[in-house]
Write a protein that holds these residues in place. Structure first.
Motif, mmCIF file in Angstrom:
data_model
loop_
_atom_site.group_PDB
_atom_site.id
_atom_site.type_symbol
_atom_site.label_atom_id
_atom_site.label_comp_id
_atom_site.label_asym_id
_atom_site.label_seq_id
_atom_site.Cartn_x
_atom_site.Cartn_y
_atom_site.Cartn_z
ATOM 1 N N ASN A 1 -19.727 116.442 9.521
ATOM 2 C CA ASN A 1 -20.065 117.667 8.798
ATOM 3 C C ASN A 1 -19.320 118.872 9.356
ATOM 4 N N ARG A 2 -19.151 118.916 10.665
ATOM 5 C CA ARG A 2 -18.405 120.036 11.264
ATOM 6 C C ARG A 2 -16.944 119.998 10.820
ATOM 7 N N ASN B 1 -23.231 114.606 12.048
ATOM 8 C CA ASN B 1 -23.056 116.019 12.399
ATOM 9 C C ASN B 1 -21.605 116.326 12.755
ATOM 10 N N ARG B 2 -20.953 115.405 13.438
ATOM 11 C CA ARG B 2 -19.538 115.596 13.775
ATOM 12 C C ARG B 2 -18.682 115.609 12.510
ATOM 13 N N GLN C 1 -26.170 119.109 5.485
ATOM 14 C CA GLN C 1 -27.119 119.003 6.586
ATOM 15 C C GLN C 1 -28.449 118.382 6.181
ATOM 16 N N TYR D 1 -27.209 110.659 13.782
ATOM 17 C CA TYR D 1 -27.211 112.124 13.773
ATOM 18 C C TYR D 1 -25.928 112.679 14.362
ATOM 19 N N ASN D 2 -25.500 112.139 15.493
ATOM 20 C CA ASN D 2 -24.290 112.636 16.140
ATOM 21 C C ASN D 2 -23.046 112.382 15.289
ATOM 22 N N LEU E 1 -30.609 115.651 8.287
ATOM 23 C CA LEU E 1 -30.293 115.583 9.714
ATOM 24 C C LEU E 1 -31.499 115.978 10.572
#
Length: 242
Positions: A200-201, A197-198, A125, A193-194, A128
């Motif tokens: 990373n999930r 982040n996706r 993270q 960012y999107n 981010l």
């Protein structure tokens, strides 16, 4: 011949506020693109460990399984998780007199594995928050430059007593360019960012699943059974009971 309304001319005729806004937007763009490149490179390097997760349980030993995952512990959350789990198991067995020695092994392993996942998630993270800040504030920074440019246009009209295009073109051009700069900085930051982040999930979900499997392995000394193996085992138990 350079246009009198080009970016260079607008920069030269702009005041300190407009130049400061442009510099701030440029710095925000550099920082956001640096974060995007670094985070993307980090996720790209995880493509091999992601594929190696299934092969880990086909290894003949735990040490061989670690080599399957990769050799870089710092940038490989899966290897870090496996090593932390093994270290937690060894520490619990060798320090029975410590306070944590009174804890059940399953609780101790759960806490250590969760701590490892939290550390890896924090690394994923990083940066981010910068992208989120740039994506949300850059349009308003550009809007401030726009307002300032319009203010200059109105002042020029008031001073000259006319609204001829040659008097207001410069300030209006400043306003429009600041708006465009703000959007150019914000859009890549939001998209980056999107996307990151996706990804990373996805990595976090794989880490949690791998931690569950490691937890079962460290408690039983055997890799977790697949759904087919579990089904066959249940059928065998039922047939023996009958």
């Amino acid at each position: 011949m350079n246009s009198p309304y080009g970016i260079t001319s607008i920069w030269l005729q702009g005041d300190g506020v407009i130049k400061s806004v442009a510099i701030i937007l440029m710095l925000m763009s550099i920082v956001s693109w640096s974060v995007i490149v670094l985070r993307t490179w980090g996720l790209w390097r995880l493509r091999k460990p992601n594929l190696a997760l299934a092969d880990f349980w086909h290894a003949q030993s735990f040490a061989q399984g670690l080599n399957v995952l990769g050799t870089d512990r710092n940038d490989n959350p899966y290897r870090h998780l496996a090593e932390e789990g093994q270290a937690a198991l060894d520490h619990h067995q060798n320090h029975k007199t410590d306070l944590h020695g009174n804890l059940p092994l399953t609780d101790w392993l759960t806490a250590c594995l969760k701590d490892s996942i939290d550390q890896s998630t924090d690394k994923l993270q990083r940066g981010l928050a910068v992208l989120a800040s740039v994506g949300s504030t850059a349009p308003f920074v550009g809007l401030f430059g726009t307002v300032w440019g319009i203010y200059h246009a109105l002042v020029s009209i008031g001073v000259n007593g006319s609204a001829s295009i040659d008097k207001v073109a410069g300030p209006v051009g400043e306003a429009l360019i600041m708006t465009a700069f703000g959007l150019v900085v914000a859009i890549p930051a939001v998209l980056g960012y999107n996307a990151i982040n996706r990804s990373n999930r996805t990595v976090s979900a794989k880490l949690n699943r791998f931690a569950h499997q490691l937890h079962a392995y460290f408690l039983t000394g055997a890799p977790p059974a697949s759904s087919k193996t579990k089904g066959a085992l249940v059928k065998a138990i039922r047939s023996n009971a009958e």
